[in-house]
Design a protein around this motif. Structure first.
Motif, PDB file in Angstrom:
ATOM      1  N   ILE A  22     -15.264   9.992 -76.766  1.00 15.68           N
ATOM      2  CA  ILE A  22     -13.687  10.168 -77.269  1.00 15.68           C
ATOM      3  C   ILE A  22     -13.975  11.412 -77.331  1.00 15.68           C
ATOM      4  CG2 ILE A  22     -12.102   9.488 -78.710  1.00 15.68           C
ATOM      5  CD1 ILE A  22     -12.992   7.486 -76.763  1.00 15.68           C
ATOM      6  N   LEU A  23     -12.032  12.194 -77.782  1.00 14.41           N
ATOM      7  CA  LEU A  23     -12.453  13.579 -78.255  1.00 14.41           C
ATOM      8  C   LEU A  23     -11.171  13.341 -79.407  1.00 14.41           C
ATOM      9  CD1 LEU A  23     -12.785  16.573 -78.572  1.00 14.41           C
ATOM     10  CD2 LEU A  23     -11.140  16.893 -76.584  1.00 14.41           C
ATOM     11  N   VAL A  24     -11.672  13.777 -80.932  1.00 17.08           N
ATOM     12  CA  VAL A  24     -10.696  13.734 -81.699  1.00 17.08           C
ATOM     13  C   VAL A  24     -10.403  15.268 -81.780  1.00 17.08           C
ATOM     14  CG1 VAL A  24     -10.770  13.450 -84.450  1.00 17.08           C
ATOM     15  CG2 VAL A  24     -11.535  11.782 -82.639  1.00 17.08           C
ATOM     16  N   VAL A  25      -9.006  15.534 -82.616  1.00 14.65           N
ATOM     17  CA  VAL A  25      -8.545  16.613 -82.814  1.00 14.65           C
ATOM     18  C   VAL A  25      -7.710  17.136 -83.800  1.00 14.65           C
ATOM     19  CG1 VAL A  25      -7.538  18.544 -81.428  1.00 14.65           C
ATOM     20  CG2 VAL A  25      -8.829  16.941 -79.590  1.00 14.65           C
ATOM     21  N   GLY A  26      -8.183  18.259 -84.827  1.00 13.69           N
ATOM     22  CA  GLY A  26      -7.535  18.170 -85.563  1.00 13.69           C
ATOM     23  C   GLY A  26      -7.592  17.496 -86.407  1.00 13.69           C
ATOM     24  N   ASP A  39       0.404   9.551 -74.526  1.00 12.49           N
ATOM     25  CA  ASP A  39       0.576   8.273 -73.702  1.00 12.49           C
ATOM     26  C   ASP A  39       0.850   6.538 -75.118  1.00 12.49           C
ATOM     27  OD1 ASP A  39       0.121   8.082 -70.841  1.00 12.49           O
ATOM     28  OD2 ASP A  39      -1.467   9.385 -71.949  1.00 12.49           O
ATOM     29  N   ASP A  40       0.127   7.498 -75.996  1.00 11.69           N
ATOM     30  CA  ASP A  40       0.261   6.060 -77.722  1.00 11.69           C
ATOM     31  C   ASP A  40       0.725   6.823 -78.564  1.00 11.69           C
ATOM     32  OD1 ASP A  40       0.501   3.842 -78.689  1.00 11.69           O
ATOM     33  OD2 ASP A  40      -1.090   2.949 -77.943  1.00 11.69           O
ATOM     34  N   TYR A  41       0.506   6.695 -79.926  1.00 12.56           N
ATOM     35  CA  TYR A  41       0.445   7.047 -81.035  1.00 12.56           C
ATOM     36  C   TYR A  41      -0.219   6.057 -82.343  1.00 12.56           C
ATOM     37  CZ  TYR A  41       5.015   4.264 -82.543  1.00 12.56           C
ATOM     38  OH  TYR A  41       5.885   3.141 -82.454  1.00 12.56           O
ATOM     39  N   LEU A  42      -0.543   6.692 -83.363  1.00 14.08           N
ATOM     40  CA  LEU A  42      -0.884   5.484 -84.668  1.00 14.08           C
ATOM     41  C   LEU A  42       0.069   6.701 -85.597  1.00 14.08           C
ATOM     42  CD1 LEU A  42      -4.691   4.393 -83.770  1.00 14.08           C
ATOM     43  CD2 LEU A  42      -2.866   3.665 -83.988  1.00 14.08           C
ATOM     44  N   ILE A  43       0.460   5.846 -86.430  1.00 11.26           N
ATOM     45  CA  ILE A  43       1.539   6.237 -87.731  1.00 11.26           C
ATOM     46  C   ILE A  43      -0.121   6.074 -88.775  1.00 11.26           C
ATOM     47  CG2 ILE A  43       2.822   5.788 -89.588  1.00 11.26           C
ATOM     48  CD1 ILE A  43       4.427   6.360 -87.014  1.00 11.26           C
ATOM     49  N   LYS A  44      -0.913   6.989 -89.840  1.00 12.54           N
ATOM     50  CA  LYS A  44      -1.590   7.213 -90.752  1.00 12.54           C
ATOM     51  C   LYS A  44      -0.790   6.579 -92.066  1.00 12.54           C
ATOM     52  CE  LYS A  44      -2.057  12.400 -90.233  1.00 12.54           C
ATOM     53  NZ  LYS A  44      -2.234  13.494 -90.606  1.00 12.54           N
ATOM     54  N   PRO A  45      -1.525   6.358 -93.188  1.00  9.23           N
ATOM     55  CA  PRO A  45      -2.861   5.607 -92.446  1.00  9.23           C
ATOM     56  C   PRO A  45      -2.905   4.246 -91.462  1.00  9.23           C
ATOM     57  CG  PRO A  45      -1.967   4.597 -94.468  1.00  9.23           C
ATOM     58  CD  PRO A  45      -1.307   5.719 -93.941  1.00  9.23           C
ATOM     59  N   LEU A  70      -1.764  11.448 -83.579  1.00  7.53           N
ATOM     60  CA  LEU A  70      -1.749  10.418 -84.772  1.00  7.53           C
ATOM     61  C   LEU A  70      -0.878  10.644 -85.732  1.00  7.53           C
ATOM     62  CD1 LEU A  70      -6.183  11.416 -84.947  1.00  7.53           C
ATOM     63  CD2 LEU A  70      -4.028   9.340 -84.224  1.00  7.53           C
ATOM     64  N   CYS A  71       0.432  10.641 -86.276  1.00 10.14           N
ATOM     65  CA  CYS A  71       1.256  10.984 -86.558  1.00 10.14           C
ATOM     66  C   CYS A  71       1.189  10.823 -88.083  1.00 10.14           C
ATOM     67  CB  CYS A  71       2.760  10.006 -86.208  1.00 10.14           C
ATOM     68  SG  CYS A  71       2.492  10.628 -84.550  1.00 10.14           S
ATOM     69  N   ALA A  72       1.855  11.221 -89.119  1.00 12.16           N
ATOM     70  CA  ALA A  72       1.916  11.135 -90.460  1.00 12.16           C
ATOM     71  C   ALA A  72       3.183  10.528 -90.600  1.00 12.16           C
ATOM     72  CB  ALA A  72       2.287  12.706 -91.558  1.00 12.16           C
ATOM     73  N   PRO A  73       2.682   9.616 -92.044  1.00 12.24           N
ATOM     74  CA  PRO A  73       3.876   8.471 -92.159  1.00 12.24           C
ATOM     75  C   PRO A  73       5.506   9.313 -92.621  1.00 12.24           C
ATOM     76  CG  PRO A  73       2.624   8.302 -94.109  1.00 12.24           C
ATOM     77  CD  PRO A  73       2.006   9.858 -93.107  1.00 12.24           C
ATOM     78  N   ALA A  74       5.393  10.819 -92.515  1.00 15.51           N
ATOM     79  CA  ALA A  74       6.679  11.171 -93.057  1.00 15.51           C
ATOM     80  C   ALA A  74       7.510  11.660 -91.423  1.00 15.51           C
ATOM     81  CB  ALA A  74       6.733  12.629 -93.478  1.00 15.51           C
ATOM     82  N   ALA A  75       6.629  11.283 -90.196  1.00 20.82           N
ATOM     83  CA  ALA A  75       7.043  11.909 -89.075  1.00 20.82           C
ATOM     84  C   ALA A  75       7.074  10.398 -88.207  1.00 20.82           C
ATOM     85  CB  ALA A  75       5.894  12.647 -88.184  1.00 20.82           C
ATOM     86  N   ASP A  76       8.023   9.314 -89.047  1.00 22.11           N
ATOM     87  CA  ASP A  76       7.801   8.202 -87.869  1.00 22.11           C
ATOM     88  C   ASP A  76       8.490   8.377 -86.862  1.00 22.11           C
ATOM     89  OD1 ASP A  76       6.813   6.984 -89.829  1.00 22.11           O
ATOM     90  OD2 ASP A  76       8.669   5.642 -90.602  1.00 22.11           O
ATOM     91  N   ASP A  77       9.499   9.408 -86.494  1.00 18.92           N
ATOM     92  CA  ASP A  77      10.028  10.377 -85.119  1.00 18.92           C
ATOM     93  C   ASP A  77       9.650  10.376 -84.091  1.00 18.92           C
ATOM     94  OD1 ASP A  77       9.700  12.156 -86.678  1.00 18.92           O
ATOM     95  OD2 ASP A  77      11.568  12.406 -86.064  1.00 18.92           O
ATOM     96  N   LEU A 121      -7.498  11.676 -79.076  1.00 19.94           N
ATOM     97  CA  LEU A 121      -7.053  11.416 -80.218  1.00 19.94           C
ATOM     98  C   LEU A 121      -6.638  12.570 -81.380  1.00 19.94           C
ATOM     99  CD1 LEU A 121      -8.736   9.052 -79.801  1.00 19.94           C
ATOM    100  CD2 LEU A 121      -7.300   8.294 -81.994  1.00 19.94           C
ATOM    101  N   ALA A 122      -5.515  13.547 -80.575  1.00 17.07           N
ATOM    102  CA  ALA A 122      -5.019  14.532 -81.749  1.00 17.07           C
ATOM    103  C   ALA A 122      -3.519  14.734 -82.374  1.00 17.07           C
ATOM    104  CB  ALA A 122      -4.548  15.086 -80.447  1.00 17.07           C
ATOM    105  N   ASP A 123      -3.579  15.446 -83.854  1.00 16.28           N
ATOM    106  CA  ASP A 123      -3.306  14.965 -84.700  1.00 16.28           C
ATOM    107  C   ASP A 123      -1.823  15.673 -84.181  1.00 16.28           C
ATOM    108  OD1 ASP A 123      -2.109  15.752 -87.608  1.00 16.28           O
ATOM    109  OD2 ASP A 123      -4.007  14.404 -87.858  1.00 16.28           O
ATOM    110  N   VAL A 124      -0.788  15.936 -84.740  1.00 16.68           N
ATOM    111  CA  VAL A 124       0.169  16.363 -84.054  1.00 16.68           C
ATOM    112  C   VAL A 124       0.740  17.584 -85.162  1.00 16.68           C
ATOM    113  CG1 VAL A 124       1.502  14.967 -86.180  1.00 16.68           C
ATOM    114  CG2 VAL A 124       2.706  15.575 -84.002  1.00 16.68           C
ATOM    115  N   ALA A 125      -0.259  17.546 -86.272  1.00 17.63           N
ATOM    116  CA  ALA A 125      -0.033  18.679 -86.845  1.00 17.63           C
ATOM    117  C   ALA A 125      -1.539  19.379 -86.688  1.00 17.63           C
ATOM    118  CB  ALA A 125      -0.439  18.319 -88.734  1.00 17.63           C
ATOM    119  N   THR A 126      -1.805  19.063 -85.344  1.00 20.04           N
ATOM    120  CA  THR A 126      -3.311  20.251 -84.857  1.00 20.04           C
ATOM    121  C   THR A 126      -2.629  21.800 -85.173  1.00 20.04           C
ATOM    122  OG1 THR A 126      -4.396  18.862 -83.514  1.00 20.04           O
ATOM    123  CG2 THR A 126      -5.058  20.674 -83.946  1.00 20.04           C
TER     124      THR A 126
END
Length: 658
Positions: free
Chosen positions: A21-25, A115-121, A97-104, A66-71
């Motif tokens: 698994i590669l975690v980015v940002g 392929d997929d997304y997760l809302i933090k936390p 990986l998206c911040a709560p303010a970025a539900d869109d 797993l890439a943070d949208v703010a990378t």
């Protein structure tokens, strides 16, 4: 700035599946948290920015990103685009990986290529579940891609081999085949799926239909494997030959499917037919070639010659053109009295016919040589023989006789390239430009020519295969041969000739036979340890016989000849000299020559009457000369000369030493 990846290692048997698994940002705390959670199950690498992620993913061993949208550098969207554009990472699942303010982002993720997304936390259980799901997605994609690639490779291999695969459902009659199968049997997949075996059997040649149908039925009954060759006729009317193979597979003991292959063997069968025809023609040609070679080899003389008066080198090479052989030959014939006949000839044409004619001519030359005929007379007899053998057959030939008594060469030429005289330090030249027509023309006379072969001079005889090339003047070839002979050292061995010929005509560069003889007088007295000679003119009176006997005794004593042989030679000298004086014509010449193995006595006179041997009557003092010669000598003979006749006899030294 280079970012060192933060990487966790397995603990307590974790990530036995080997997934990476590669975690980015994200901020460092989030990366450490995700490494700790995911590291309990898989191998994890964490990097801070997009460039580091691209470099790590390019290694090809990453299974989920797993890439943070703010990378940063580049941002998440650009990172995903570049991962998707790479052949190495195009199929790797990406979870944003998206911040709560970025539900869109849930809406934008598929468009960005994720392929997929997760809302933090997010909950640990949800994170693990999403990774597992995408790992299964990755495996499914890999299997699907591998199957597709395997199918492409299989289809390509079948196309190249012209081999198709198929299976027939024996209950439903459904026929399924590979693309190459449908191309070979001239049926579309749609037709075979609905029409079954009847669809492609309709394309079978009518003459093969009953047999193929029976073969299919027997295979379906498990009476044996399906092995059949059948002609298939396409809609365009063209016929293909296919090889049909198959075997039944059973379910619960009952035949269920007939699975097999079909291969287009049209070209193979056409090639086989062509090969069969070519093989037959080649077999006939090889047999003829073998017959001609055996005939030619059996008729050619030995490659080594033992002559008291000559040093002889010989060479022969069959032409390299096709399967033919020609009619070139050479021969060396010992005539007696130290004389040697040299023969070289060429029968125009190729194959068994040329070799057969060559054999007959060569045998005739040997037979005629026993008559001790002059060269011109012998060629006239050969001319009549060749005319009788085949009116269209042309034969060239040189017949030459070398006499060591005076180092003379007498020869006649019937249409053959001229002999060459070779002497170190001198230009090589033809003996004569006089050439009579070839043998087989008929009704012609041949002229004799003369030359001397003193010490150090060699005579080269050759066939036109050595000097003639298609499209070139033969004179140019003879000039080239002269140049090679001039620059070559003395040619005394067969290997010397082989080297010379290979320089002029490298093997494979000749389409005609090549034969060559090079001869020269034996080395001067003393080289053999015994070579010596004496000759004298005898006065034409009876009293000269006694003088001749005294001379012979002196010569023989000087040569160390024992008394028994010496007395015998003196007796024969007396008889031959007396006959020459009584029945011949002046002048009379007496010649005595010692070689390494024999002594030769010869008496010449200018009379034309040839003596005949006869048994003397009791108390008859006449007619015993040739009878004594026949009794005492190893060999003897009578021959015509240009000025009269000669009687000669030879005594084998080894026989008299026993």
């Amino acid at each position: 700035m280079t970012v060192r990846p933060e990487r966790s290692f397995p603990r307590d048997g974790a990530h036995a599946s080997g997934a990476h698994i590669l975690v980015v940002g994200g901020n460092p705390d989030v990366r450490r948290y995700m490494k700790d959670v995911l590291g309990r199950h898989w191998e994890v690498t964490a990097v801070a920015d997009g460039e580091a992620a691209l470099a790590r993913a390019g290694a090809g061993d990453v299974d989920v990103v797993l890439a943070d949208v703010a990378t940063p550098d580049p941002d998440g969207s650009e990172l995903i685009r570049r991962l998707r554009s790479s052949r190495v990472t195009a199929m790797v699942p990406i979870i944003m990986l998206c911040a709560p303010a970025a539900d869109d982002a849930a809406v934008d993720a598929p468009d960005a290529g994720a392929d997929d997304y997760l809302i933090k936390p997010f909950a640990v259980r949800e994170l693990i579940a999403r990774v597992k799901t995408n790992l299964e997605l990755h495996r499914a994609r890999a299997v699907t891609a591998e199957l597709a690639r395997s199918r492409e490779l299989l289809d390509e291999a079948q196309r190249i081999a012209k081999l198709g695969s198929w299976q027939l459902d024996l209950e439903t009659d459904e026929l399924i085949g590979s693309p190459e199968f449908h191309r070979i049997v001239r049926v579309t997949p749609e037709v075979s799926a609905t029409g079954g075996r009847a669809a492609w059997l309709s394309h079978v040649h009518p003459d093969d239909l009953a047999r193929v149908t029976g073969d299919l039925d027997r295979a379906a009954r498990r009476a044996g494997p399906l092995e059949s060759e059948v002609r298939v006729v396409g809609d365009d009317g063209r016929t293909a030959v296919v090889e049909l193979r198959g075997e039944v597979f059973s379910v619960d003991g009952f035949p269920s499917r007939l699975i097999g292959s079909v291969q287009d063997v049209t070209e193979r069968r056409q090639t086989d037919a062509s090969i069969d025809a070519e093989s037959l023609a080649s077999l006939v040609a090889r047999r003829e070639h073998g017959i001609a070679l055996q005939l030619q080899a059996s008729l050619l003389p030995e490659r080594e010659f033992d002559s008291e008066g000559l040093v002889i080198a010989s060479y022969y090479r069959a032409g390299a053109h096709g399967l033919d052989v020609g009619g070139d030959w050479y021969d060396v014939i010992e005539l007696g009295a130290g004389r040697t006949a040299l023969v070289i000839g060429d029968v125009m044409g190729r194959g068994v016919q040329a070799a057969a004619v060559m054999g007959q001519v060569r045998v005739a030359v040997r037979a005629y040589s026993r008559l001790d005929l002059p060269p011109a007379d012998l060629l006239e007899l050969l001319d009549s023989l060749v005319s009788d053998l085949d009116s269209d057959q042309i034969v060239t030939c040189i017949y030459a006789v070398f006499d060591p008594a005076d180092r003379s060469l007498t020869f006649a030429n019937a249409g053959h390239p001229p002999p060459l005289l070779v002497r170190a330090g001198h230009p090589v030249r033809p003996i004569s430009s006089v050439t009579e027509p070839p043998l087989g023309v008929g009704g012609q006379s041949f002229r004799e020519q003369y030359a001397e072969l003193p010490d150090g001079v060699q005579l080269a005889l050759y066939t036109d295969g050595l000097v003639e090339r298609r499209g070139d003047d033969i004179d140019a070839g003879i000039a080239e041969l002269c140049s090679q002979l001039r620059d070559a050292p003395r040619l005394t061995h067969n290997a010397d000739l082989a080297e010379l010929v290979n320089r002029l005509r490298p093997p494979g560069d000749d389409d005609d036979d090549i034969a060559m003889l090079v001869v020269g007088p034996s080395p001067p007295s003393g080289a053999h340890g015994h070579a010596a000679s004496g000759h004298v003119e005898i006065p034409f009176r009876k009293e000269a016989v006694a003088e001749a006997r005294r001379l012979v005794v002196d010569w023989l004593c000087k040569w160390g000849i024992g008394s028994e042989l010496r007395d015998t030679i003196v007796l024969i000298t007396s008889e031959l000299a007396s006959n020459a004086i009584l029945y011949g014509r002046a002048p009379v010449m007496l010649l005595l020559r010692r070689g390494p193995v024999s002594i030769t006595l010869e008496v010449r006179d200018h009379g034309k009457l040839m003596p005949q041997p006869q048994r003397p009557a009791p108390n008859d003092e006449h007619g015993r000369g040739l009878y004594l010669v026949d009794m005492c000598a190893s060999r003897w003979g009578i021959r015509s000369t240009s000025t009269g006749k000669a009687v000669w006899c030879s005594f084998d030294l080894a026989a008299w030493s026993r």
